[in-house]
Design an enzyme around this catalytic site. Structure first.
Site, PDB file in Angstrom:
ATOM      1  N   ARG A 134      41.848  74.502 113.606  1.00 45.33           N
ATOM      2  CA  ARG A 134      40.392  74.387 113.686  1.00 45.33           C
ATOM      3  C   ARG A 134      39.976  72.961 113.349  1.00 45.33           C
ATOM      4  O   ARG A 134      40.734  72.217 112.721  1.00 45.33           O
ATOM      5  CB  ARG A 134      39.695  75.372 112.746  1.00 45.33           C
ATOM      6  CG  ARG A 134      39.829  75.073 111.258  1.00 45.33           C
ATOM      7  CD  ARG A 134      38.917  75.997 110.461  1.00 45.33           C
ATOM      8  NE  ARG A 134      39.036  75.819 109.031  1.00 45.33           N
ATOM      9  CZ  ARG A 134      38.377  74.886 108.322  1.00 45.33           C
ATOM     10  NH1 ARG A 134      37.582  74.031 108.934  1.00 45.33           N
ATOM     11  NH2 ARG A 134      38.537  74.808 107.014  1.00 45.33           N
ATOM     12  N   ASP A 185      50.919  76.268 105.215  1.00 42.29           N
ATOM     13  CA  ASP A 185      51.664  77.279 104.453  1.00 42.29           C
ATOM     14  C   ASP A 185      53.098  76.832 104.167  1.00 42.29           C
ATOM     15  O   ASP A 185      53.850  77.541 103.496  1.00 42.29           O
ATOM     16  CB  ASP A 185      51.701  78.598 105.230  1.00 42.29           C
ATOM     17  CG  ASP A 185      50.337  79.273 105.287  1.00 42.29           C
ATOM     18  OD1 ASP A 185      49.537  79.056 104.355  1.00 42.29           O
ATOM     19  OD2 ASP A 185      50.072  79.996 106.263  1.00 42.29           O
ATOM     20  N   ASN A 187      40.682  65.170 107.210  1.00 39.03           N
ATOM     21  CA  ASN A 187      39.551  65.252 106.300  1.00 39.03           C
ATOM     22  C   ASN A 187      38.762  63.950 106.282  1.00 39.03           C
ATOM     23  O   ASN A 187      38.504  63.371 107.317  1.00 39.03           O
ATOM     24  CB  ASN A 187      40.010  65.690 104.910  1.00 39.03           C
ATOM     25  CG  ASN A 187      39.101  66.768 104.348  1.00 39.03           C
ATOM     26  OD1 ASN A 187      37.886  66.635 104.387  1.00 39.03           O
ATOM     27  ND2 ASN A 187      39.685  67.845 103.867  1.00 39.03           N
ATOM     28  N   ASP A 191      39.844  64.914  99.665  1.00 38.97           N
ATOM     29  CA  ASP A 191      38.938  65.595 100.595  1.00 38.97           C
ATOM     30  C   ASP A 191      37.973  64.571 101.197  1.00 38.97           C
ATOM     31  O   ASP A 191      38.383  63.500 101.604  1.00 38.97           O
ATOM     32  CB  ASP A 191      38.227  66.728  99.854  1.00 38.97           C
ATOM     33  CG  ASP A 191      37.869  67.895 100.745  1.00 38.97           C
ATOM     34  OD1 ASP A 191      37.291  67.666 101.825  1.00 38.97           O
ATOM     35  OD2 ASP A 191      38.137  69.048 100.365  1.00 38.97           O
TER      36      ASP A 191
END
Length: 336
Positions: free
Chosen positions: A117, A140, A173, A243
């Site tokens: 996404r 993951d 990010n 971030d």
């Protein structure tokens, strides 16, 4: 570290909105409003918060309910009631009055839902919109040079042309440019690194990637660009995930560090100057400048799956100009 850095308290939340994942604070001086997204709420939202005569007890935001996840939004130069944004699978315009989404270009296939996404982005000085994607399946896995995550970084031009500029990204990010537009800063959260690129402002291209700040731990098997080019950071900040970020007029980088509950300020060499710590919000997400002098720094946060602390999801405010004599720059607007 070559010298001690300042540590201070972020303070109580400015606006207690408890976003699932608040992101992308964006200031509009014309009406003194702060806009930010909640990409993973149900339904996804864009919040519009008036700052003039703000009162913590009575002021409420206006929330646009959206039909698709919008992870970042930016103003359009010639369309005052419209944003350009990154939706779940591509680029879109969003109507500020209705929340209606106009799809522009789909970059990810429908089969990618739940796997890939779009995430953060920003507009450059020439009015081009940059945004990147993340690879949920690779996040993951342990960090490894043998892993080939499918995240990408794209540039969407006002004429509708899309150009790919980076690949093999775990979690695309924060994006920002130095005041002179010679450098672009770009964070990959899961890879735990902020990169700095040489930036060609006229062509809109990036080259010569180096590690600007490295949050990786010694056992992470992921070398990234050029190991050893970043300055050391304190051990307690290692494994934090960089971030969203913005820069000030002096070229300092102001970063929200996911998982460590702090906003960090680095100078242009990567030296840590300040660590601004939240008491009860471990998942800070994105910084953004606001105010009539552009010297107030806001920071969004997340409260997801019952995690995030007492203040998770709230909006925080730092009077950076009053405290340190610094200020930011108004974000560029999409030229289309």
């Amino acid at each position: 570290m070559s010298k001690a850095h300042e540590v201070c308290d972020l303070g109580e939340p400015f606006y207690a909105c408890q976003c699932t994942i608040g992101e992308a604070p964006l200031y509009r001086p014309e009406d003194d409003t702060l806009h930010f997204v909640d990409a993973l709420s149900d339904p996804p939202k864009i919040h519009i918060l008036p700052l003039s005569d703000y009162n913590a007890q009575t002021t409420k935001d206006r929330a646009l309910d959206l039909s698709d996840s919008i992870s970042v939004a930016a103003f359009r130069k010639n369309h005052p009631n419209s944003y350009i944004g990154a939706r779940l699978l591509g680029f879109a315009f969003i109507d500020e009055k209705t929340g209606e989404i106009e799809n522009l270009k789909q970059m990810l296939p429908e089969s990618a839902r739940g796997k890939l996404r779009f995430n953060d982005g920003a507009v450059d000085s020439k009015g081009r919109f940059w945004a990147g994607s993340l690879d949920l399946t690779a996040m993951d896995l342990p960090l490894s040079d043998s892993c080939r995550p499918e995240g990408r970084l794209w540039r969407y031009d006002p004429g509708g042309t899309v150009t790919e500029h980076a690949e093999r990204i775990y979690c695309s990010n924060g994006l920002g440019w130095s005041p002179d537009n010679k450098y672009m800063y770009y964070s990959d959260s899961y890879a735990r690194v902020i990169w700095r690129y040489d930036y060609d402002e006229e062509k809109g291209t990036i080259n010569n990637r180096i590690d600007f700040v490295d949050f990786r731990e010694p056992n992470d098997d992921f070398t990234g660009a050029t190991p050893g080019t970043a300055k050391e950071i304190p051990l307690h900040l290692k494994s934090g995930e960089p971030d969203g970020l913005v820069l000030d007029t002096e070229g300092n980088v102001w970063l929200a560090l996911w998982g460590k509950g702090c906003v960090l300020c680095f100078d242009e060499s990567g030296q840590l100057l300040r660590e601004i710590v939240a008491k009860d919000a471990p998942y800070l997400t994105c910084t953004g400048w606001a105010g009539k002098n552009m010297d107030v720094l806001f920071c969004t946060s997340a409260y997801r799956g019952g995690l995030g602390g007492k203040d998770g999801g709230a909006l925080f405010k730092i009077n950076a100009g009053e405290r340190w004599g610094v200020k930011g720059m108004e974000k560029f607007r999409f030229d289309g």
